[in-house]
Enzyme design. Structure first.
Site, mmCIF file in Angstrom:
data_model
loop_
_atom_site.group_PDB
_atom_site.id
_atom_site.type_symbol
_atom_site.label_atom_id
_atom_site.label_comp_id
_atom_site.label_asym_id
_atom_site.label_seq_id
_atom_site.Cartn_x
_atom_site.Cartn_y
_atom_site.Cartn_z
ATOM 1 N N ASP A 102 -4.561 9.665 -4.033
ATOM 2 C CA ASP A 102 -3.567 9.771 -2.957
ATOM 3 C C ASP A 102 -3.641 11.157 -2.341
ATOM 4 O O ASP A 102 -3.956 12.138 -3.017
ATOM 5 C CB ASP A 102 -2.152 9.510 -3.500
ATOM 6 C CG ASP A 102 -1.205 9.028 -2.404
ATOM 7 O OD1 ASP A 102 -0.838 7.842 -2.402
ATOM 8 O OD2 ASP A 102 -0.833 9.860 -1.531
ATOM 9 N N ASP A 109 -7.992 13.119 -0.108
ATOM 10 C CA ASP A 109 -7.825 12.679 1.273
ATOM 11 C C ASP A 109 -9.016 11.771 1.580
ATOM 12 O O ASP A 109 -10.164 12.228 1.570
ATOM 13 C CB ASP A 109 -7.825 13.915 2.187
ATOM 14 C CG ASP A 109 -7.654 13.557 3.655
ATOM 15 O OD1 ASP A 109 -7.814 12.366 4.014
ATOM 16 O OD2 ASP A 109 -7.372 14.475 4.451
ATOM 17 N N ASN A 145 -6.347 1.011 0.182
ATOM 18 C CA ASN A 145 -4.958 0.772 0.582
ATOM 19 C C ASN A 145 -4.366 1.944 1.367
ATOM 20 O O ASN A 145 -3.402 1.751 2.116
ATOM 21 C CB ASN A 145 -4.129 0.520 -0.694
ATOM 22 C CG ASN A 145 -2.654 0.649 -0.462
ATOM 23 O OD1 ASN A 145 -2.004 -0.277 0.017
ATOM 24 N ND2 ASN A 145 -2.091 1.818 -0.776
ATOM 25 N N TYR A 164 -3.212 1.802 15.447
ATOM 26 C CA TYR A 164 -3.083 1.196 14.115
ATOM 27 C C TYR A 164 -3.709 -0.193 14.093
ATOM 28 O O TYR A 164 -4.500 -0.522 13.216
ATOM 29 C CB TYR A 164 -1.600 1.139 13.761
ATOM 30 C CG TYR A 164 -1.280 0.534 12.408
ATOM 31 C CD1 TYR A 164 -1.475 1.271 11.238
ATOM 32 C CD2 TYR A 164 -0.758 -0.750 12.307
ATOM 33 C CE1 TYR A 164 -1.156 0.723 10.002
ATOM 34 C CE2 TYR A 164 -0.439 -1.300 11.074
ATOM 35 C CZ TYR A 164 -0.642 -0.551 9.923
ATOM 36 O OH TYR A 164 -0.322 -1.097 8.690
ATOM 37 N N LYS A 207 -6.950 -1.373 11.978
ATOM 38 C CA LYS A 207 -6.843 -2.445 10.971
ATOM 39 C C LYS A 207 -7.724 -3.641 11.350
ATOM 40 O O LYS A 207 -8.273 -4.308 10.468
ATOM 41 C CB LYS A 207 -5.385 -2.879 10.799
ATOM 42 C CG LYS A 207 -4.491 -1.815 10.175
ATOM 43 C CD LYS A 207 -4.898 -1.470 8.757
ATOM 44 C CE LYS A 207 -3.837 -0.643 8.039
ATOM 45 N NZ LYS A 207 -4.260 -0.279 6.670
HETATM 46 P P1 NAP Z 1 3.251 4.144 2.077
HETATM 47 O O1 NAP Z 1 4.381 3.884 1.163
HETATM 48 O O2 NAP Z 1 3.378 5.156 3.154
HETATM 49 O O3 NAP Z 1 1.977 4.496 1.178
HETATM 50 C C1 NAP Z 1 0.764 4.882 1.738
HETATM 51 C C2 NAP Z 1 0.144 5.915 0.837
HETATM 52 O O4 NAP Z 1 -1.134 6.293 1.393
HETATM 53 C C3 NAP Z 1 0.992 7.191 0.748
HETATM 54 O O5 NAP Z 1 1.113 7.647 -0.586
HETATM 55 C C4 NAP Z 1 0.184 8.163 1.596
HETATM 56 O O6 NAP Z 1 0.328 9.518 1.189
HETATM 57 C C5 NAP Z 1 -1.219 7.699 1.324
HETATM 58 N N1 NAP Z 1 -2.143 8.247 2.303
HETATM 59 C C6 NAP Z 1 -1.942 8.437 3.634
HETATM 60 N N2 NAP Z 1 -3.004 9.021 4.192
HETATM 61 C C7 NAP Z 1 -3.905 9.208 3.204
HETATM 62 C C8 NAP Z 1 -5.174 9.803 3.145
HETATM 63 N N3 NAP Z 1 -5.764 10.318 4.237
HETATM 64 N N4 NAP Z 1 -5.828 9.843 1.951
HETATM 65 C C9 NAP Z 1 -5.256 9.355 0.839
HETATM 66 N N5 NAP Z 1 -4.024 8.793 0.820
HETATM 67 C C10 NAP Z 1 -3.359 8.727 1.990
HETATM 68 O O7 NAP Z 1 2.794 2.816 2.812
HETATM 69 P P2 NAP Z 1 2.670 1.289 2.334
HETATM 70 O O8 NAP Z 1 3.615 0.526 3.146
HETATM 71 O O9 NAP Z 1 2.657 1.172 0.863
HETATM 72 O O10 NAP Z 1 1.222 0.984 2.931
HETATM 73 C C11 NAP Z 1 0.075 0.712 2.147
HETATM 74 C C12 NAP Z 1 -0.952 0.027 3.025
HETATM 75 O O11 NAP Z 1 -0.429 -1.230 3.482
HETATM 76 C C13 NAP Z 1 -1.309 0.808 4.278
HETATM 77 O O12 NAP Z 1 -2.684 0.691 4.541
HETATM 78 C C14 NAP Z 1 -0.509 0.124 5.359
HETATM 79 O O13 NAP Z 1 -1.086 0.261 6.640
HETATM 80 C C15 NAP Z 1 -0.540 -1.321 4.883
HETATM 81 N N6 NAP Z 1 0.537 -2.169 5.421
HETATM 82 C C16 NAP Z 1 1.828 -1.961 5.060
HETATM 83 C C17 NAP Z 1 2.812 -2.810 5.565
HETATM 84 C C18 NAP Z 1 4.262 -2.679 5.193
HETATM 85 O O14 NAP Z 1 5.085 -3.435 5.713
HETATM 86 N N7 NAP Z 1 4.647 -1.774 4.325
HETATM 87 C C19 NAP Z 1 2.466 -3.841 6.447
HETATM 88 C C20 NAP Z 1 1.143 -3.993 6.800
HETATM 89 C C21 NAP Z 1 0.173 -3.152 6.268
HETATM 90 P P3 NAP Z 1 1.434 10.435 1.932
HETATM 91 O O15 NAP Z 1 2.760 9.848 1.571
HETATM 92 O O16 NAP Z 1 1.188 11.798 1.386
HETATM 93 O O17 NAP Z 1 1.126 10.319 3.407
#
Ligand code: NAP
Length: 247
Positions: A34, A60, A87, A152, A156
């Site tokens: 992460d 990163d 992810n 985005y 995706k």
């Molecule tokens: P989240 O809680 O924000 O978790 C995402 C994690 O990825 C965070 O810990 C973030 O770290 C980390 N991250 C961001 N940029 C990064 C980088 N450059 N290198 C390494 N780690 C990085 O989001 P989530 O909702 O669990 O999302 C997980 C995945 O599901 C994402 O790809 C998102 O697009 C996808 N998704 C989510 C939803 C939803 O409804 N939640 C819907 C569709 C798709 P920081 O906190 O430090 O930024």
């Protein structure tokens, strides 16, 4: 129980954390990568407290040398990665005409190029072992589009295209590559978009046939299936986990 080593990017929060916990509970040593190193370490520590094996690393995914170094460290400390879950992701909202080139590039860099780096860094080991599982977390917006999320959704959608190509190129090595586009899942990312007033969760829930917001564990369960031994005949597929909103 699988003892194959898994790498989960963005494993310090939300969906990635749930996937890390689930794969560890299913027997895999899990490398939690992460951007937020403290979050990665804390997820890994909590997996170990529960009796699993895990390693948390600050990485990163847009930094290729950091990704390569992490894969080497995981190989040395846990074993060569056989499972990769891409992810890590970031989202942003705003009208297309207001999107700056920097903001556009960042969305592509993290969501799409980060996936490219992690796949290139782990595939050679999977090829040598003749077995591998890659799951790319995309977004239900690849089905429907989402006004105000051009960068985005473009990134995706690129992840979906990449998934299909990798499935074709590497299935002969025993490697499957699939994508899960989540619907609305209750995580910090979703809560931020709700707080900004971009998503009306009550309205979205009303439009969701199963009548609830998704949980990170819903995505973890689908991931656990796709990385299992018995899912070896499933590759290049889009497995929507969205409560029936997109079919
Ligand atoms: P989240 O809680 O924000 O978790 C995402 C994690 O990825 C965070 O810990 C973030 O770290 C980390 N991250 C961001 N940029 C990064 C980088 N450059 N290198 C390494 N780690 C990085 O989001 P989530 O909702 O669990 O999302 C997980 C995945 O599901 C994402 O790809 C998102 O697009 C996808 N998704 C989510 C939803 C939803 O409804 N939640 C819907 C569709 C798709 P920081 O906190 O430090 O930024």
């Amino acid at each position: 129980m699988s003892t194959r080593v898994a790498v989960v990017t963005g494993g310090g929060s939300g969906i990635g954390e749930a996937i890390s916990r689930r794969l560890a509970a299913d027997g895999s040593p899990v490398a939690v990568l992460d951007l937020d190193g403290d979050a990665a370490t804390s997820t890994a520590a909590s997996i170990e407290e529960d009796g699993g094996k895990a390693l948390g690393l600050a990485v990163d995914v847009t930094d290729r040398s950091a990704v390569d170094a992490a894969v080497s460290e995981v190989s040395a400390r846990l074993g060569r990665p056989a499972i990769l879950v891409n992810n890590a992701g970031v989202s942003a909202v705003g009208s297309f005409l207001d999107v700056t080139l920097d903001a556009w590039n960042r969305l592509l860099e993290v969501n799409l190029t980060g996936t490219f780096h992690c796949c290139q860094a782990t595939l050679p080991g999977m090829i040598e072992d003749g077995w591998g599982r890659i799951v790319n977390i995309s977004s239900s917006s690849i089905h429907s589009g989402s006004a105000g999320m051009s960068g985005y959704v473009a990134a995706k959608s690129g992840v979906v295209g990449l998934t299909k190509v990798l499935a074709l190129e590497f299935s002969k090595h025993g490697i499957t590559v699939n994508t899960i586009p989540p619907g609305f899942i209750d995580t910090p990312m979703l809560r931020q978009t709700v707080e900004k007033g971009f998503v009306d969760l009550a309205a979205q829930t009303a439009r969701t046939p199963v009548g609830r917001v998704g949980r990170p564990e819903d995505i973890a369960a689908a991931t656990a299936f796709l990385v299992s031994e018995e899912a070896g005949y499933i590759t290049g597929q889009i497995l929507g986990v969205n409560g029936g909103r997109n079919t």
